[in-house]
Enzyme design. Sequence first.
Site, PDB file in Angstrom:
ATOM      1  N   TYR A   1      36.186  48.963  34.028  1.00 20.31           N
ATOM      2  CA  TYR A   1      37.051  48.136  33.174  1.00 20.31           C
ATOM      3  C   TYR A   1      38.148  48.968  32.535  1.00 20.31           C
ATOM      4  O   TYR A   1      39.337  48.613  32.603  1.00 20.31           O
ATOM      5  CB  TYR A   1      36.208  47.447  32.104  1.00 20.31           C
TER       6      TYR A   1
ATOM      7  N   GLY B   1      43.916  32.879  32.068  1.00 17.47           N
ATOM      8  CA  GLY B   1      42.600  33.135  31.466  1.00 17.47           C
ATOM      9  C   GLY B   1      42.439  32.496  30.111  1.00 17.47           C
ATOM     10  O   GLY B   1      42.122  33.173  29.131  1.00 17.47           O
TER      11      GLY B   1
ATOM     12  N   SER C   1      40.260  29.912  29.261  1.00 13.20           N
ATOM     13  CA  SER C   1      39.030  29.143  29.069  1.00 13.20           C
ATOM     14  C   SER C   1      38.222  29.607  27.872  1.00 13.20           C
ATOM     15  O   SER C   1      37.360  28.875  27.370  1.00 13.20           O
ATOM     16  CB  SER C   1      38.159  29.181  30.333  1.00 13.20           C
ATOM     17  N   SER C   2      38.482  30.832  27.382  1.00 16.80           N
ATOM     18  CA  SER C   2      37.720  31.338  26.236  1.00 16.80           C
ATOM     19  C   SER C   2      38.478  32.481  25.580  1.00 16.80           C
ATOM     20  O   SER C   2      39.515  32.929  26.080  1.00 16.80           O
ATOM     21  CB  SER C   2      36.324  31.823  26.672  1.00 16.80           C
ATOM     22  N   GLY C   3      37.956  32.943  24.455  1.00 19.76           N
ATOM     23  CA  GLY C   3      38.444  34.160  23.818  1.00 19.76           C
ATOM     24  C   GLY C   3      39.911  34.154  23.440  1.00 19.76           C
ATOM     25  O   GLY C   3      40.441  33.179  22.895  1.00 19.76           O
ATOM     26  N   ILE C   4      40.589  35.260  23.740  1.00 18.43           N
ATOM     27  CA  ILE C   4      41.973  35.455  23.339  1.00 18.43           C
ATOM     28  C   ILE C   4      42.888  34.411  23.977  1.00 18.43           C
ATOM     29  O   ILE C   4      43.786  33.862  23.327  1.00 18.43           O
ATOM     30  CB  ILE C   4      42.437  36.873  23.698  1.00 18.43           C
ATOM     31  N   GLY C   5      42.673  34.121  25.254  1.00 18.75           N
ATOM     32  CA  GLY C   5      43.524  33.157  25.938  1.00 18.75           C
ATOM     33  C   GLY C   5      43.472  31.790  25.293  1.00 18.75           C
ATOM     34  O   GLY C   5      44.510  31.149  25.063  1.00 18.75           O
TER      35      GLY C   5
ATOM     36  N   LEU D   1      53.452  30.559  29.771  1.00 23.11           N
ATOM     37  CA  LEU D   1      52.307  30.428  30.677  1.00 23.11           C
ATOM     38  C   LEU D   1      51.308  31.526  30.350  1.00 23.11           C
ATOM     39  O   LEU D   1      51.686  32.710  30.262  1.00 23.11           O
ATOM     40  CB  LEU D   1      52.749  30.518  32.134  1.00 23.11           C
ATOM     41  N   ILE D   2      50.051  31.142  30.192  1.00 20.10           N
ATOM     42  CA  ILE D   2      48.993  32.089  29.841  1.00 20.10           C
ATOM     43  C   ILE D   2      47.877  31.985  30.872  1.00 20.10           C
ATOM     44  O   ILE D   2      47.410  30.882  31.185  1.00 20.10           O
ATOM     45  CB  ILE D   2      48.419  31.800  28.446  1.00 20.10           C
TER      46      ILE D   2
END
Length: 269
Positions: free
Chosen positions: A148, A14, A16-20, A11-12
Amino acid sequence: MKRYNFSRVVLITGTSSGIGRAMVQFLADKHCMVIATARDAGRITDLPAAAHLSLDVTQQAQIDEVAQYVMQQFGRLDVLVNNAAMAIRGSLEDVPETMWETIFDVNVMGPVRMTQAFAPYFREQHHGHIINITTVRSLWGMPFLGSYTASKAALDALTMALSYEMAAWGVFVTLVRVGLTKTPLFQRSKQYSEPWMTSHSPYWDSYQRGQKMFERILRFAVNPQVIAQKVENVMSSSRPPRVLTIPLQARIFDNLSPLLRWLGPLRKT
């Protein structure tokens, strides 16, 4: 309860974009049963995942529903990847308290909630792997990304504590520190900063110089597929490390720290 024959259930958050997104695509090719989640499941239906679920890691009710669904549908979870994150830009003085709370809610309490939801299943199984995605920037505070980097430093610390707590049940915990990656995260962070980082800020000149420097070092950013491959290597290891830092990225950012002096004094001249 359905039973499946596959290597791992992952299960991952985030995705919707990028690393995920890259992790879902890469792990699906490695015959993993991937459960992709995002705040808006409509943005991830094109991914080669076994399930596409709406999940906001700040909403406990959604987390509980996802945990129940996963165990009922798949019977187990082998790997939880806490990847969902949020970044904003701005000086510590300018960023309002409510935004600090939002950043920590997503970047720190999000992984805490997800871990608390699945830890009982991992303990019952006597196996599992929790992977928290963080950043090399957590090792030193980056100007105008203080909220951040502070939140990721907190994630670093709690991941280390968790790794020792879960070891008795045969559950691995790994902190993956990534460097600058080609992802929309920091483009969105610029948009979030617009309400308070204006020419009226006493930090405006330094902020502008920092933006220009940041844009120049973007040439060193790696593709998220590189991170996805590293994560898969960690998942496949019989003795995964507690901390994995992407070597090239670590060297780049270790060398970047002295360049911050180029920003000059944080005041108008």
